[in-house]
Scaffold this motif. Structure first.
Motif, mmCIF file in Angstrom:
data_model
loop_
_atom_site.group_PDB
_atom_site.id
_atom_site.type_symbol
_atom_site.label_atom_id
_atom_site.label_comp_id
_atom_site.label_asym_id
_atom_site.label_seq_id
_atom_site.Cartn_x
_atom_site.Cartn_y
_atom_site.Cartn_z
ATOM 1 N N UNK A 1 0.771 -1.373 0.002
ATOM 2 C CA UNK A 1 -0.029 -0.131 -0.090
ATOM 3 C C UNK A 1 0.798 1.273 0.045
ATOM 4 N N UNK A 2 1.938 1.201 1.037
ATOM 5 C CA UNK A 2 2.923 2.446 0.826
ATOM 6 C C UNK A 2 3.282 2.683 -0.623
ATOM 7 N N UNK A 3 3.672 1.663 -1.133
ATOM 8 C CA UNK A 3 4.431 1.921 -2.740
ATOM 9 C C UNK A 3 3.409 2.558 -3.406
ATOM 10 N N UNK A 4 2.286 1.884 -3.668
ATOM 11 C CA UNK A 4 1.265 2.475 -4.547
ATOM 12 C C UNK A 4 0.794 3.816 -4.038
ATOM 13 N N UNK A 5 0.668 4.193 -2.699
ATOM 14 C CA UNK A 5 0.415 5.747 -2.559
ATOM 15 C C UNK A 5 1.207 6.554 -2.642
ATOM 16 N N UNK A 6 2.562 5.895 -2.805
ATOM 17 C CA UNK A 6 3.771 6.967 -3.111
ATOM 18 C C UNK A 6 3.740 7.300 -4.751
ATOM 19 N N UNK A 7 3.154 6.354 -5.289
ATOM 20 C CA UNK A 7 2.811 6.695 -6.841
ATOM 21 C C UNK A 7 1.779 7.901 -7.181
ATOM 22 N N UNK A 8 0.879 7.728 -5.914
ATOM 23 C CA UNK A 8 -0.086 8.681 -6.235
ATOM 24 C C UNK A 8 0.492 9.895 -5.624
ATOM 25 N N UNK A 9 1.012 9.944 -4.608
ATOM 26 C CA UNK A 9 1.528 11.359 -4.369
ATOM 27 C C UNK A 9 2.730 12.135 -5.147
ATOM 28 N N UNK A 10 3.358 11.207 -5.974
ATOM 29 C CA UNK A 10 4.241 11.850 -6.894
ATOM 30 C C UNK A 10 3.565 12.276 -8.098
ATOM 31 N N UNK A 11 2.188 11.897 -8.159
ATOM 32 C CA UNK A 11 1.110 11.995 -9.350
ATOM 33 C C UNK A 11 2.050 11.347 -10.750
ATOM 34 N N UNK A 12 2.404 10.103 -10.528
ATOM 35 C CA UNK A 12 2.925 9.197 -11.521
ATOM 36 C C UNK A 12 1.876 8.957 -12.454
ATOM 37 N N UNK A 13 0.534 8.610 -11.949
ATOM 38 C CA UNK A 13 -0.233 8.273 -13.213
ATOM 39 C C UNK A 13 -0.436 9.558 -14.406
ATOM 40 N N UNK A 14 -0.271 10.712 -13.896
ATOM 41 C CA UNK A 14 -0.374 11.778 -14.951
ATOM 42 C C UNK A 14 0.973 11.853 -15.623
ATOM 43 N N UNK A 15 1.998 11.359 -15.061
ATOM 44 C CA UNK A 15 3.118 11.507 -15.780
ATOM 45 C C UNK A 15 3.247 10.269 -16.840
ATOM 46 N N UNK A 16 2.783 9.171 -16.455
ATOM 47 C CA UNK A 16 2.793 8.097 -17.332
ATOM 48 C C UNK A 16 1.659 8.347 -18.589
ATOM 49 N N UNK A 17 0.772 9.066 -18.171
ATOM 50 C CA UNK A 17 0.106 9.322 -19.591
ATOM 51 C C UNK A 17 0.832 10.282 -20.353
ATOM 52 N N UNK A 18 1.317 11.239 -19.858
ATOM 53 C CA UNK A 18 2.052 12.183 -20.578
ATOM 54 C C UNK A 18 3.171 11.686 -21.482
ATOM 55 N N UNK A 19 3.959 10.551 -20.698
ATOM 56 C CA UNK A 19 4.935 9.698 -21.345
ATOM 57 C C UNK A 19 4.578 9.152 -22.548
ATOM 58 N N UNK A 20 3.294 8.571 -22.523
ATOM 59 C CA UNK A 20 2.625 7.708 -23.391
ATOM 60 C C UNK A 20 2.490 8.546 -24.670
ATOM 61 N N UNK A 21 1.879 9.724 -24.426
ATOM 62 C CA UNK A 21 1.641 10.674 -25.527
ATOM 63 C C UNK A 21 2.920 11.243 -26.131
ATOM 64 N N UNK A 22 3.894 11.365 -25.379
ATOM 65 C CA UNK A 22 5.163 12.069 -26.147
ATOM 66 C C UNK A 22 5.634 10.881 -26.894
ATOM 67 N N UNK A 23 5.631 9.585 -26.395
ATOM 68 C CA UNK A 23 6.225 8.496 -27.107
ATOM 69 C C UNK A 23 5.638 8.368 -28.498
ATOM 70 N N UNK A 24 4.101 8.428 -28.634
ATOM 71 C CA UNK A 24 3.325 8.229 -29.637
ATOM 72 C C UNK A 24 3.544 9.293 -30.494
ATOM 73 N N UNK A 25 3.709 10.563 -29.965
ATOM 74 C CA UNK A 25 3.769 11.682 -31.193
ATOM 75 C C UNK A 25 5.029 11.630 -31.707
ATOM 76 N N UNK A 26 6.122 11.213 -30.897
ATOM 77 C CA UNK A 26 7.567 11.354 -31.448
ATOM 78 C C UNK A 26 8.220 9.812 -31.490
#
Length: 770
Positions: A228-253
């Motif tokens: 639980x601590x590991x997954x909540x750390x992802x949430x605190x770091x806003x990693x889900x939003x960063x992962x979506x941005x990374x996927x968009x960058x990889x698709x565009x470029x």
């Protein structure tokens, strides 16, 4: 436009390769070992996204390279260079007397390019085939980026929808731990759901939702808290939003393969950062490592993948599980050398300096249009022509296709035409006219000069040419087509009317090439005189009837309908409306005529024929209701009742009959008979009962009308609905004085076939009649 795209793409490829490749080389050499995880993550993010920023800035600041003097379109070169190159501008084409355009004379000495001091770089001439490859590369990149971006969007939507359908996890122990860990980290607790069978790793999904696989539910307490601590750390770091941005960058470029290295490194660094957050307080390091091994074992034995790529999981495809476990298994007392501030900010400063110092790779004079023309897609270039649309202000575009060719005009600035509308008289900007017909392309470019003159350049097949007789005829026709679209229809109509009266105006209306323009000219003709002569109305109606588009035809006919039209013109107008192939547009046109529709038999018959052509009951009923409400005259009501018989749906027929019933008094024998007959066509018992009840509400319903109601009710199948109608008739008879004995007997016969209970109710009502 291809120059700008190629310049940006080449600059990005160069910048991102330098940034990502350079940082990767430094890491391989051990240069990042003394930096913390957070600093390394910052550097890798700068390397991944910095190329986008630096390429955009460098390409925007890079000056355009002028084309070599005297070079024809076929011999233009694509130039690739850092920053800029300087060349003499091409000479203007002289204009011969009478407006003829002559091609510029070839210079005696080929133009050369002189490198300027302080401009470092190289100029490479690219062969035409290489130009085609470059333009094709841009098209492939854009097409691939569009497909991949749509794929990312669909994947994200699928993940959001799939997570919403997961079963909630109502587990008291896990809920308590989740609340405890969320409070400790200062984040809102996500929803808990049971992951799909194919997802072996715990993961954080949009919502936010924490999805736990079944094997997690049997974890010991310390390992559960670590997960639980590991997954909540992802949430605190806003990693889900960063992962979506990374996927968009990889698709565009997607052509930049080094982006995958950067994204894998960022994934690992994110996992290490979350591991570090989850391994505190002391003692949870071993528990977290054990949970990772259990997750890996579950993935191996079940053959499942970790989870969706856009979700943040405890174990992912690029998480380097061995490195993470090795980091967690280090003794807790192992000293960690402190990161020097100079190293951190020095590395960031080097990355920022590289972003600002990297030069643009300028690509110029690519002939994307010529490639499309050779591929037979020059119409696409004319229709899009993004460069002129984006770089010129106040632009206007005209584009049309026809069998065997296309016609395109781009206008920047203001212009006016001569009285004959076969030439441009004044211009404040620039005009480019292109037409391709039967394999031959012609182009005329007009540019305003400071003194008020107009510089003209004529090309045939892409080559400069003299404006001969054939060219002048083409130009005159092209100007006429421009004038038809660029001159406001109202101004055009008034000008034609002043020159030749209605005959000139109508000839101009009938000469319009497409339905939209013809409709505009029809509407512009209407205000010229009130009322319009009947002959003018006839020709306008005929012109509107010839429009192919249902919408444009409806708009033109609706405008005509607001004029006072005699019976002959209304009949012609209704005939034109019957030719509209859309029920919605046909009904909209009829509603425009509703206030003026004449109650003449021929007109109402034509109105009914238009309604009968409609396939939609809703559109028919709406048109009937509007006409009845606007003109509740007996002739209109009779026509409406005839039209009701064409309705197939019981609900729509009942609604239309209700509109007619509200306009009746009840003593109109013919209308009541027609109403009852139309109600008899309703199959549903409830709908027929409602229709007959609305007729029974009329204040002056005669015995003959009651007889009609009884005849319609007698044929009803439903006992309850028939009884309700018969009881309403009994109420009407009770209020009458004296009671009509014949109607009482008719009412009793209408009740035959009812059930015993319904029959008893009817007899009780009849007993009160005496």
């Amino acid at each position: 436009m291809t120059d700008a795209l190629l310049t940006w793409a080449c600059s990005y490829a160069f910048h991102s390769t330098v940034l990502i490749g350079g940082l990767w080389a430094v890491e391989r050499a051990g240069g990042l070992a003394r930096l913390t995880t957070g600093t390394q993550e910052l550097l890798w993010r700068l390397a991944l996204l910095g190329g986008l920023v630096s390429a955009t800035l460098a390409a925007g600041l890079a000056p355009q390279v002028p084309s070599p003097a005297g070079a024809s379109a076929r011999a233009e070169m694509a130039d690739v260079q850092p920053r800029a190159a300087v060349a003499a501008p091409p000479p203007r084409a002289p204009t011969a007397p009478g407006g003829a355009v002559t091609a510029p004379a070839a210079p005696a000495t080929p133009a050369t390019r002189v490198p300027q001091l302080g401009v470092s770089g190289w100029v490479a001439a690219v062969a035409p085939k290489a130009q085609d490859l470059a333009v094709a590369g841009v098209l492939v990149w854009l097409a691939g980026a569009c497909v991949l971006l749509v794929g990312v969007a669909l994947q994200w939507a699928w993940l959001v929808r799939g997570v919403r359908r997961l079963a909630p996890l109502h587990h008291a122990r896990w809920q308590a731990w989740l609340a405890e860990q969320a409070a400790a980290l200062g984040v809102a607790a996500p929803a808990l759901r049971l992951a799909r069978p194919g997802w072996a790793s715990p993961l954080l999904a949009p919502g936010p939702v924490l999805c736990l696989p079944a094997w997690c539910l049997s974890l010991p307490d310390d390992e559960a808290r670590a997960v639980l601590s590991h997954e909540l750390a992802h949430l605190r770091r806003r990693d889900p939003a960063w992962r979506l941005l990374s996927a968009g960058v990889q698709a565009l470029l997607w052509p930049q393969l080094l982006n995958r290295i950067a994204l894998r490194r960022l994934d690992l660094l994110a996992e290490l950062a979350c591991d570090a957050a989850a391994s505190t307080p002391a003692g949870q390091r071993l528990a977290l490592a054990q949970s990772l091994l259990r997750c890996a074992e579950a993935m191996k034995t079940a053959g499942h993948r970790p989870g969706p790529a856009l979700a943040c999981g405890a174990v992912g495809g690029g998480s380097a599980l061995v490195a993470r476990v090795r980091q967690l298994l280090k003794p807790e007392g192992t000293p960690v050398p402190p990161e020097r501030r100079a190293l951190r900010w020095g590395g960031v400063a080097v990355m920022v300096a590289a972003l600002l110092a990297l030069p643009a790779v300028v690509v110029s004079h690519t002939q994307g249009r010529s490639l499309l023309e050779r591929a037979g897609l020059d119409g696409v270039a004319d229709a899009l022509q993004l460069h002129e649309l984006l770089t010129t202000g106040g632009h206007r575009r005209i584009y049309s296709r026809y069998p065997g060719g296309n016609f395109a005009v781009t206008v920047s600035g203001e212009l006016s035409f001569n009285d004959a509308e076969d030439d441009v008289e004044t211009l404040t900007g620039r005009i480019v006219v292109r037409e391709r017909a039967e394999g031959l392309s012609r182009e005329m470019t007009l540019v305003a000069e400071p003194g008020g003159g107009i510089q003209r350049s004529y090309r045939v097949g892409g080559e400069p040419a003299v404006l001969d007789d054939a060219g002048r005829r083409w130009w005159a026709q092209a100007v006429q087509r421009m004038a038809e679209s660029l001159v406001a229809p109202e101004v055009r109509a008034r000008k034609r009317f002043a020159q030749g009266g209605f005959e000139a105006v109508l000839a101009d209306v009938e000469r319009a090439r497409d339905g939209h323009e013809r409709g505009r000219r029809i509407r512009a003709t209407l205000p010229l005189q009130q009322p319009l002569p009947a002959a003018v109305q006839d020709r306008l109606i005929a012109a509107a009837a010839s429009i192919d588009s249902a919408f444009e035809k409806r708009e033109a006919l609706a405008a005509i309908a607001r004029q006072p039209l005699a019976e002959a013109q209304q009949l012609a107008w209704l005939g034109a409306v019957a030719g509209i192939d859309s029920d919605f547009d046909r009904r909209e046109a009829l509603e425009a005529m509703t206030p003026q529709l004449l109650p003449q038999p021929a007109v109402l018959a034509a109105w009914g024929e238009v309604l009968a052509r409609m396939g939609s009951d809703f559109e028919q009923r709406t048109a009937i209701t509007a006409q009845v409400d606007a003109h509740p005259q007996p002739a209109v009501l009779a026509a409406a009742l005839r039209a009701v018989t064409h309705l197939q749906g019981d609900f729509e027929r009942r609604e239309a009959l209700g509109a007619v019933a509200r306009q009746l008094q009840g003593d109109e024998a013919e209308l009541v008979a027609a109403y009852a007959q139309a109600a008899s066509g309703i199959a549903g018992g409830f709908e027929r009962r409602e229709a007959l009840s609305q007729l029974l509400d009329r204040p002056r319903l005669t015995p003959a009308g009651l007889e009609r109601v009884l005849a319609s009710a007698e044929a009803m199948d439903g006992g309850f609905d028939r009884l309700q109608v018969l009881l309403r008739v009994a109420e009407k008879l009770t209020a009458a004085s004296p009671v009509d004995a014949a109607l009482v007997q008719r009412l009793r016969r209408a009740g035959r076939g009812l059930g015993d209970h319904e029959r008893g109710q009817l007899e009780n009502a009849l007993d009160r009649l005496g």
